[in-house]
Design an enzyme around this catalytic site. Sequence first.
Site, mmCIF file in Angstrom:
data_model
loop_
_atom_site.group_PDB
_atom_site.id
_atom_site.type_symbol
_atom_site.label_atom_id
_atom_site.label_comp_id
_atom_site.label_asym_id
_atom_site.label_seq_id
_atom_site.Cartn_x
_atom_site.Cartn_y
_atom_site.Cartn_z
ATOM 1 N N HIS A 11 0.837 -1.115 -0.176
ATOM 2 C CA HIS A 11 -0.034 -0.064 -0.079
ATOM 3 C C HIS A 11 0.846 1.338 0.046
ATOM 4 C CE1 HIS A 11 -3.158 2.689 2.097
ATOM 5 N NE2 HIS A 11 -3.782 2.593 0.901
ATOM 6 N N GLU A 38 0.743 -0.414 -4.814
ATOM 7 C CA GLU A 38 -0.450 0.708 -5.144
ATOM 8 C C GLU A 38 0.241 1.894 -4.825
ATOM 9 O OE1 GLU A 38 -3.570 3.150 -3.496
ATOM 10 O OE2 GLU A 38 -1.823 2.442 -2.591
ATOM 11 N N ASP A 40 -0.685 6.596 -5.504
ATOM 12 C CA ASP A 40 -1.513 7.340 -5.870
ATOM 13 C C ASP A 40 -1.091 8.609 -6.812
ATOM 14 O OD1 ASP A 40 -3.826 6.410 -3.711
ATOM 15 O OD2 ASP A 40 -1.842 6.827 -2.375
ATOM 16 N N HIS A 53 -0.601 11.289 -1.832
ATOM 17 C CA HIS A 53 -1.870 10.803 -1.576
ATOM 18 C C HIS A 53 -2.951 12.033 -1.259
ATOM 19 C CE1 HIS A 53 -5.189 9.279 1.531
ATOM 20 N NE2 HIS A 53 -4.977 8.344 0.367
ATOM 21 N N GLU A 113 -3.913 4.238 -8.326
ATOM 22 C CA GLU A 113 -4.976 5.201 -8.026
ATOM 23 C C GLU A 113 -4.895 6.257 -8.547
ATOM 24 O OE1 GLU A 113 -7.782 6.542 -4.434
ATOM 25 O OE2 GLU A 113 -6.434 4.886 -3.941
#
Length: 231
Positions: A11, A38, A40, A53, A113
């Site tokens: 993450h 993952e 952002d 993020h 993301e």
Amino acid sequence: MTLKIPQIIGHRGCAAYAPENTIEAIHTAADMGVDWVELDVKLTRDGVAVIFHDDELNRTSNGSGPLAQMDYKDLMELDAGFWFGESFMGAKIPTLEQALDAVIERDLGLNLEIKPCPGREKETAEVALDVMSMIWDDHEHLLISSFQHVSMESAADMAHDWNRGLLLPAEWPENWKELAEYLEVSAVNVNGNEVTREQIEAVIDLGLPILAYTINDADRARYLQSWGVDG
């Protein structure tokens, strides 16, 4: 579009062990044996796609105020590592291009993301996907995901042959199935600490893989896997 989802995805890179969404976090994840990360992506004021993020800079850098009001040259001056630990002093907020280079160098898969600042849902997706299209060509190890349906629509328009994941909040919208079908997603990403077995089974009935965020407890991870969660 085959999608090879691993059981564990790091993450924001490897957020428990390195400052999140940094090159250092990507390398830490790879060093720990993680297969995917993952990350952002947002836009600076001057339209550069960067890995970050929050809407505000304060929590994970020595900057302050909204990221969307900063040009990239000013972001380059910030330290994104010291807040996490002295050994990470000097870590930078990376561009999407820099992060992709590190992900490819370490042979990792990516769940990207799209995390737009308010009002930049379409623009963020378009800029990020434009960068992606020039660098990334491994369709089996890429998932483009977002909570923002406008961003997902842009992804479907620009890169229809890439896998897309619909991110659902803890409180699922009533029309989630229609959204998943309309956006032609390849996976559904759910809040793994709030999701029920019935909800998991409903996604399985649609024939879609399921990713659960953010699971930091091994027992919870095994529990979710026993219900049919993929990663």
